[in-house]
Design a protein around this motif. Structure first.
Motif: not given
Length: 189
Positions: A31-33, A56-58, A72-73, A101-108
């Motif tokens: 992903x790009x920032x 380091x990338x997501x 996911x990063x 792992x870092x998992x950020x819920x970007x869904x609904x």
């Protein structure tokens, strides 16, 4: 006899149809920032990055159900990973490697899963290795029962047991305990 053949043919057709609905995909494009040009580009001519995701990338991945999406990063990579106690060690001829792992819920929808079920590593020969139950000095293990609300995150280490002489080069993560059609893949060194 014909009934069994017809049932087998019908089962095969249904399996093919279901598989055709959701083709497998391996995602490697980071992903790009926001506000930052993609790797290898200038701000004047934004183009997608050509490099594969690394530590380091997501990667943004979708699950099987509506609203399931994670950013996911892989935050850190440890090779070899050392046991945090004297009683648990890799088997003879093996070593542990660990990814944070870092998992950020970007869904609904709520993300509810055992994250380690959907991850594996691969070496430079193409051999793939599943996770192992291990506590390492790298840090706290990933939960085995994640329940993450939209906008929230979970962080933890996942460990793999691999042959001592294997050169691990890839880490993969797939939602839905490995059954989602989209898999994220990172290159590690």
């Amino acid at each position: 006899m014909r009934t069994h053949q017809a049932a087998a043919l019908l089962a095969t057709a249904v399996a093919v149809a279901l598989t055709a609905c959701s083709p497998a995909e391996i995602t490697t494009k980071p992903d790009t920032k926001a506000g930052t040009p993609a790797v290898g580009t200038s701000s004047a001519a934004p183009t997608p990055p050509t490099q594969a995701a690394t530590v380091g990338d997501t990667l943004t991945l979708k699950g099987n159900n509506d609203g399931e999406q994670l950013a996911v990063t892989i935050k850190k990579w440890v090779d070899p990973a050392q046991s945090d106690n004297e009683f648990m060690k890799p088997d003879d001829g093996k070593r542990w490697v660990s990814a944070q792992f870092e998992l950020v819920n970007t869904g609904t929808a709520v993300y509810s899963d055992s994250p380690s079920n959907g991850t594996q590593v691969a070496d430079d020969q193409g051999q793939q290795f599943q996770t192992t139950f291990a506590e390492t000095k790298a840090g706290p293990a990933m939960t085995s029962a994640a329940k993450v609300a939209p906008g929230a995150k979970v962080l933890g280490w996942i460990t793999y047991e691999v042959p001592k002489d294997s050169k691990i080069v890839k880490v993969q993560f797939t939602m839905n305990s490995g059954f989602a059609s989209q898999t994220g893949e990172w290159t590690v060194k």
